[in-house]
Write an enzyme that holds these catalytic residues in place. Structure first.
Site, PDB file in Angstrom:
ATOM      1  N   ARG A   1       0.867  -1.182   0.000  1.00 36.03           N
ATOM      2  CA  ARG A   1       0.000   0.000   0.000  1.00 36.03           C
ATOM      3  C   ARG A   1       0.903   1.231   0.000  1.00 36.03           C
ATOM      4  O   ARG A   1       1.915   1.277   0.707  1.00 36.03           O
ATOM      5  CB  ARG A   1      -0.915   0.041   1.230  1.00 36.03           C
ATOM      6  N   GLU A   6      -2.181   7.580  -5.221  1.00 37.11           N
ATOM      7  CA  GLU A   6      -2.547   6.899  -6.473  1.00 37.11           C
ATOM      8  C   GLU A   6      -4.010   7.108  -6.861  1.00 37.11           C
ATOM      9  O   GLU A   6      -4.370   6.984  -8.029  1.00 37.11           O
ATOM     10  CB  GLU A   6      -2.249   5.396  -6.372  1.00 37.11           C
ATOM     11  N   HIS A  61      -0.566  -0.181  -9.818  1.00 33.45           N
ATOM     12  CA  HIS A  61      -1.331  -1.121  -8.989  1.00 33.45           C
ATOM     13  C   HIS A  61      -1.803  -2.310  -9.835  1.00 33.45           C
ATOM     14  O   HIS A  61      -2.985  -2.650  -9.862  1.00 33.45           O
ATOM     15  CB  HIS A  61      -2.529  -0.420  -8.319  1.00 33.45           C
TER      16      HIS A  61
HETATM   17  P1  NAD Z   1      -1.717 -11.413   4.815  1.00 33.70           P
HETATM   18  O1  NAD Z   1      -2.800 -10.999   5.733  1.00 33.70           O
HETATM   19  O2  NAD Z   1      -1.637 -12.850   4.385  1.00 33.70           O
HETATM   20  O3  NAD Z   1      -0.298 -11.039   5.465  1.00 33.70           O
HETATM   21  C1  NAD Z   1       0.006  -9.794   5.996  1.00 33.70           C
HETATM   22  C2  NAD Z   1       1.101 -10.003   7.044  1.00 33.70           C
HETATM   23  O4  NAD Z   1       1.548  -8.726   7.453  1.00 33.70           O
HETATM   24  C3  NAD Z   1       0.639 -10.761   8.288  1.00 33.70           C
HETATM   25  O5  NAD Z   1       1.495 -11.856   8.536  1.00 33.70           O
HETATM   26  C4  NAD Z   1       0.704  -9.711   9.400  1.00 33.70           C
HETATM   27  O6  NAD Z   1       1.061 -10.264  10.652  1.00 33.70           O
HETATM   28  C5  NAD Z   1       1.794  -8.810   8.861  1.00 33.70           C
HETATM   29  N1  NAD Z   1       1.817  -7.470   9.434  1.00 33.70           N
HETATM   30  C6  NAD Z   1       0.793  -6.714   9.886  1.00 33.70           C
HETATM   31  N2  NAD Z   1       1.247  -5.515  10.310  1.00 33.70           N
HETATM   32  C7  NAD Z   1       2.594  -5.525  10.118  1.00 33.70           C
HETATM   33  C8  NAD Z   1       3.626  -4.591  10.350  1.00 33.70           C
HETATM   34  N3  NAD Z   1       3.366  -3.390  10.860  1.00 33.70           N
HETATM   35  N4  NAD Z   1       4.890  -4.928  10.033  1.00 33.70           N
HETATM   36  C9  NAD Z   1       5.169  -6.149   9.508  1.00 33.70           C
HETATM   37  N5  NAD Z   1       4.230  -7.077   9.254  1.00 33.70           N
HETATM   38  C10 NAD Z   1       2.958  -6.770   9.557  1.00 33.70           C
HETATM   39  O7  NAD Z   1      -1.814 -10.447   3.556  1.00 33.70           O
HETATM   40  P2  NAD Z   1      -1.288 -10.712   2.073  1.00 33.70           P
HETATM   41  O8  NAD Z   1      -2.330 -11.445   1.290  1.00 33.70           O
HETATM   42  O9  NAD Z   1       0.086 -11.257   2.126  1.00 33.70           O
HETATM   43  O10 NAD Z   1      -1.273  -9.206   1.504  1.00 33.70           O
HETATM   44  C11 NAD Z   1      -0.378  -8.244   2.013  1.00 33.70           C
HETATM   45  C12 NAD Z   1      -0.755  -6.879   1.481  1.00 33.70           C
HETATM   46  O11 NAD Z   1      -0.516  -6.845   0.071  1.00 33.70           O
HETATM   47  C13 NAD Z   1      -2.249  -6.523   1.590  1.00 33.70           C
HETATM   48  O12 NAD Z   1      -2.553  -5.994   2.874  1.00 33.70           O
HETATM   49  C14 NAD Z   1      -2.411  -5.491   0.521  1.00 33.70           C
HETATM   50  O13 NAD Z   1      -2.180  -4.209   1.071  1.00 33.70           O
HETATM   51  C15 NAD Z   1      -1.310  -5.812  -0.481  1.00 33.70           C
HETATM   52  N6  NAD Z   1      -1.814  -6.267  -1.781  1.00 33.70           N
HETATM   53  C16 NAD Z   1      -1.431  -5.595  -2.904  1.00 33.70           C
HETATM   54  C17 NAD Z   1      -1.870  -6.017  -4.156  1.00 33.70           C
HETATM   55  C18 NAD Z   1      -1.445  -5.324  -5.435  1.00 33.70           C
HETATM   56  O14 NAD Z   1      -2.028  -5.577  -6.494  1.00 33.70           O
HETATM   57  N7  NAD Z   1      -0.444  -4.460  -5.413  1.00 33.70           N
HETATM   58  C19 NAD Z   1      -2.721  -7.121  -4.247  1.00 33.70           C
HETATM   59  C20 NAD Z   1      -3.076  -7.801  -3.084  1.00 33.70           C
HETATM   60  C21 NAD Z   1      -2.625  -7.366  -1.851  1.00 33.70           C
END
Ligand code: NAD
Length: 330
Positions: A234, A263, A295
């Site tokens: 994000r 964005e 994105h």
């Molecule tokens: P997920 O819930 O499987 O994993 C997120 C992890 O981050 C968890 O293990 C959590 O404990 C950890 N976390 C929370 N706060 C934290 C912090 N301050 N520091 C370090 N770790 C922390 O999520 P995911 O499916 O792996 O997705 C991760 C992120 O990717 C989503 O939240 C979303 O913002 C982003 N995303 C982006 C796209 C894209 O197209 N660019 C697509 C999907 C997801």
């Protein structure tokens, strides 16, 4: 059952319509964002479906509740754009797609790393002009370098799995260590150690009020000179203005951004005929060692199919009063 679907592009419509053959909902597609100004267009809808830059603020949710909307279905994983407390108090159930294809995002993140490292974006431009000079295109072997993964959930682990294949050492930071990451050989360390020892840092945690601008002038200062940073998570996790300064000082050697703090006013649209008013974006995008994608990390046919399947299944489960595992609670 009518579902108002916001911020739709051709690809959203294509995959949602395909999956909807099974459900037969009335899907009303809007190409604009859900905002306080547009919320009234949900009139007659039982459910509203939104994406990353749509607004799920209290103001919007109040409008939706007044129109009788019972379900807000996010067709994405992140939910930082929705006021869950407000939704709860207004009786709107919020569902999301927690995992649709972590590999899609992970592969894009690694693609950005390889592109930046080996200057593929520059080579593409040069060779089109029949310029085959290699000056300025030196990269480094990923093999035996150190990757720092912040956030070791589904996407973080999928990224590690690929980087492990390159023979990289993997450092990780997450308040909740993952057994899968440990199995892959990741070493959990504190953030300062990760900053100090990583050649490549990749963000894979959600955006929360606590980690807004997690990567800022102070954290950049703790990193290796010439560090590569990739953000597919994000935009607001990284202070883009501070990144300009760190790029000027060559503290950041390469920056990959699939997401960007501002964005919302830029991405998902063709702005090529507009004067771009965002000076921070323009300054960053003028650097040869900064790579933007709009994105698009999620954008594979596999992920779009999976997103559509889960979104419509979530709506179906809520409408039938069946337990929905993807419901978000405040
Ligand atoms: P997920 O819930 O499987 O994993 C997120 C992890 O981050 C968890 O293990 C959590 O404990 C950890 N976390 C929370 N706060 C934290 C912090 N301050 N520091 C370090 N770790 C922390 O999520 P995911 O499916 O792996 O997705 C991760 C992120 O990717 C989503 O939240 C979303 O913002 C982003 N995303 C982006 C796209 C894209 O197209 N660019 C697509 C999907 C997801």
């Amino acid at each position: 059952m009518k579902v108002a679907v916001y911020s739709t592009k051709n690809y959203d419509r294509k995959y949602l319509e395909l999956v909807n053959e099974h459900y037969g909902y009335e899907l009303e597609f809007f190409d604009f964002l859900l905002t306080p100004q547009t919320a009234k267009t949900a009139i007659g809808a039982d459910a509203v479906c939104i994406f990353v830059n749509d607004e799920g603020s209290r103001e919007v949710l109040q409008e939706l509740a007044a129109l009788g909307v019972k379900t807000l279905a996010l067709r994405c994983a992140g939910f930082n754009n929705v006021d869950l407390e407000a939704a709860k108090s207004l009786g709107i159930s919020v569902v999301r797609v927690p995992a649709y294809s972590p590999e899609a995002v992970a592969e894009h993140a690694v693609g950005m790393m390889l592109c930046l490292n080996r200057h593929i974006h520059r080579a593409y431009q040069r060779t089109r002009e029949a310029n085959f000079s290699l000056e300025g295109l030196i990269g480094f072997n990923m093999y035996q370098r150190t990757a720092g993964i912040i956030g070791t959930g589904k996407i973080g682990v999928a990224t590690m799995r690929i980087l492990k294949g390159f023979g990289m050492r993997i450092l990780a930071y997450d308040p909740y260590p993952s057994p899968l990451a440990l199995e892959l050989g990741a070493e959990y360390v504190d953030l300062d150690t990760l900053y100090a020892e990583s050649d490549v840092i990749s963000l894979h945690c959600p955006l929360t009020p606590e980690n807004h601008h997690l990567l800022n002038a102070h954290s950049f200062a703790k990193m290796k000179d010439g560090v590569m940073i990739v953000n597919t998570s994000r935009g607001a996790l990284l202070d883009a203005t501070a990144a300009i300064d760190a790029l000027k000082k060559q503290k950041i050697g390469a920056l990959g951004m699939d997401v960007y703090e501002n964005e919302r006013d830029l991405f998902f649209e063709d702005n090529s005929n507009e004067v771009i008013l965002d000076d921070v974006f323009r300054r960053l995008s003028s650097c040869h060692n900064v790579l933007f994608t709009g994105h698009q990390a999620f954008l594979t046919s596999d992920a779009l199919t999976s997103i559509s399947e889960t979104t419509l299944m979530n709506i179906d489960q809520l409408s039938k009063g069946v337990t929905c595992p993807n419901i978000l609670t405040a």
